[in-house]
Design a protein around this motif. Structure first.
Motif, short mmCIF file in Angstrom:
data_model
loop_
_atom_site.label_atom_id
_atom_site.label_comp_id
_atom_site.label_asym_id
_atom_site.label_seq_id
_atom_site.Cartn_x
_atom_site.Cartn_y
_atom_site.Cartn_z
N PRO A 12 0.88 -1.46 -0.02
CA PRO A 12 0.11 -0.05 -0.12
C PRO A 12 1.05 1.26 0.07
O PRO A 12 1.90 1.44 0.63
CB PRO A 12 -0.87 -0.07 1.38
N VAL A 13 0.51 2.27 -0.72
CA VAL A 13 1.12 3.59 -0.64
C VAL A 13 0.22 4.57 -0.26
O VAL A 13 -0.92 4.57 -0.43
CB VAL A 13 1.37 4.11 -2.22
N VAL A 14 0.66 5.23 0.90
CA VAL A 14 0.09 6.40 1.64
C VAL A 14 1.00 7.68 1.08
O VAL A 14 2.20 7.58 1.19
CB VAL A 14 -0.01 6.33 3.05
N PHE A 15 0.41 8.44 0.73
CA PHE A 15 0.88 9.95 0.44
C PHE A 15 0.52 11.09 1.41
O PHE A 15 -0.67 11.18 1.68
CB PHE A 15 0.91 10.51 -0.88
N ALA A 16 1.34 11.80 1.98
CA ALA A 16 1.12 12.97 2.97
C ALA A 16 0.71 13.94 2.07
O ALA A 16 0.98 14.40 0.99
CB ALA A 16 2.20 13.51 3.63
N LYS A 17 -0.46 14.63 2.52
CA LYS A 17 -0.85 15.73 1.93
C LYS A 17 -0.62 17.11 2.26
O LYS A 17 -0.04 17.39 3.54
CB LYS A 17 -2.57 15.85 2.23
N LYS A 18 -0.42 17.92 1.50
CA LYS A 18 0.23 19.40 1.79
C LYS A 18 -1.11 20.64 2.34
O LYS A 18 -0.31 21.55 2.80
CB LYS A 18 1.18 19.94 0.66
N ALA A 19 -2.16 20.17 1.68
CA ALA A 19 -3.22 21.17 2.17
C ALA A 19 -4.38 20.08 2.90
O ALA A 19 -4.23 19.15 3.01
CB ALA A 19 -3.64 21.58 0.95
N THR A 71 -11.36 14.81 8.04
CA THR A 71 -12.24 15.05 9.18
C THR A 71 -11.81 14.33 10.59
O THR A 71 -11.96 14.83 11.56
CB THR A 71 -13.46 14.95 9.07
N ASP A 72 -11.23 13.42 10.28
CA ASP A 72 -10.67 12.55 11.46
C ASP A 72 -9.32 13.00 12.03
O ASP A 72 -8.78 13.86 11.58
CB ASP A 72 -10.76 11.05 11.30
N ASP A 73 -8.78 12.04 12.90
CA ASP A 73 -7.59 12.25 13.48
C ASP A 73 -6.27 12.24 12.64
O ASP A 73 -6.59 11.25 11.37
CB ASP A 73 -7.00 11.31 14.58
N PHE A 74 -5.40 13.14 12.47
CA PHE A 74 -4.09 12.95 11.48
C PHE A 74 -2.89 13.13 12.27
O PHE A 74 -3.17 14.00 13.34
CB PHE A 74 -4.37 13.74 10.32
N ARG A 117 0.41 16.22 6.23
CA ARG A 117 -0.58 15.49 7.10
C ARG A 117 -0.92 14.18 6.45
O ARG A 117 -0.85 14.01 5.28
CB ARG A 117 -1.93 16.28 7.17
N VAL A 118 -1.24 13.22 7.56
CA VAL A 118 -1.55 11.89 7.14
C VAL A 118 -2.72 11.39 8.01
O VAL A 118 -2.34 11.49 9.21
CB VAL A 118 -0.36 10.72 7.15
N SER A 119 -3.83 11.00 7.49
CA SER A 119 -4.77 10.50 8.36
C SER A 119 -4.31 9.47 9.31
O SER A 119 -3.79 8.22 8.65
CB SER A 119 -6.04 10.13 7.46
N ALA A 176 2.82 7.94 14.53
CA ALA A 176 2.07 6.87 14.56
C ALA A 176 2.37 5.52 15.23
O ALA A 176 1.64 4.54 15.45
CB ALA A 176 1.50 6.49 13.05
N GLY A 177 3.59 5.37 15.72
CA GLY A 177 4.08 4.29 16.57
C GLY A 177 4.77 3.18 15.55
O GLY A 177 4.98 2.27 16.01
N GLY A 178 4.81 3.61 14.27
CA GLY A 178 5.47 2.70 13.39
C GLY A 178 6.85 2.93 13.17
O GLY A 178 7.45 3.67 14.10
N ARG A 179 7.68 2.17 12.38
CA ARG A 179 9.02 2.37 12.29
C ARG A 179 9.46 2.23 10.94
O ARG A 179 8.96 1.70 10.02
CB ARG A 179 9.74 0.86 12.86
#
Ligand code: 5GP
Length: 189
Positions: A76-83, A89-92, A109-111, A144-147
């Motif tokens: 899976p790919v997650v990309f941080a948003k700049k705006a 709306t939830d935690d990020f 920001r990452v959800s 997020a507690g990840g590594r």
């Protein structure tokens, strides 16, 4: 990576001694064949890293991250948003990064939904200069507690210090092309 270095030499353009313009194949028009080869090389460099997710920042890191993800078995790919979109709306998790090319500070920001303690994250980006963007992404993973298992830049400008900064945190950095200096419009690897 030879094909990337050759392309930088034939089509890249130096802006002063600090910035490399690669709009013709990475930052504006995409050469998908080259980007897929870059993804395969990233997968080779980080084979055995244990990555279960790729994190990048919008927008230029996304294509490279997707090609690497495909080569690594569709991670899976997650990309941080700049705006901040109204849909976030939830935690990020958020961290500030100074833009090397624009000189402005942006908030990445990452959800919270998409990163967690179970994640072993490979960070992928187009450029690594002073390391501000990558350090912000590392901060987000740690919140997020990840590594973070590694950082892979398509183009690292080693003289700008970002790779050393990240390595000093014990995180491996492997780049596809390492620029040692830019001088009088010439790029040296
Ligand atoms: P850093 O945060 O490591 O100082 O810079 C990395 C970020 O700045 C990358 O995500 C990239 O968007 C941008 N960047 C840094 N150096 C260059 C460069 O020479 N050319 C281009 N096009 N972008 C760069």
């Amino acid at each position: 990576m030879k094909a990337l270095e050759e392309r930088i030499l034939s089509e890249g353009r130096a802006i002063g001694d600090d910035i490399l313009k690669v709009d013709g194949f990475i930052n504006h028009r995409l050469d998908v064949k080259l980007i897929d080869e870059m993804g395969e090389e990233a997968a080779r460099l980080f084979e055995g890293s244990g990555a279960n997710k790729i994190l990048t920042a919008e927008s230029s890191g996304i294509s490279i991250a997707c090609s690497a993800a495909r080569a690594m078995g569709y991670l899976p790919v997650v990309f941080a948003k700049k705006a901040t979109p109204s849909t976030m709306t939830d935690d990020f998790y958020a961290a500030k990064a100074m833009s090397f090319t624009k000189g402005t500070i942006s908030m990445l920001r990452v959800s919270a939904e998409f990163l967690g303690p179970e994640d072993r994250v490979l960070i992928v980006d187009d450029f690594l200069a002073r390391g501000g963007a990558a350090m912000a992404l590392i901060d987000i993973v740690e919140q997020a507690g990840g590594r973070v298992v590694g950082v892979c830049a398509a183009i690292e400008k080693s003289y700008q210090g970002g790779a050393d900064l990240i390595r000093s945190r014990g995180i491996p950095v492997r780049s596809l092309a390492v620029v040692k200096k830019i001088q009088d419009g010439k790029v040296f690897f």
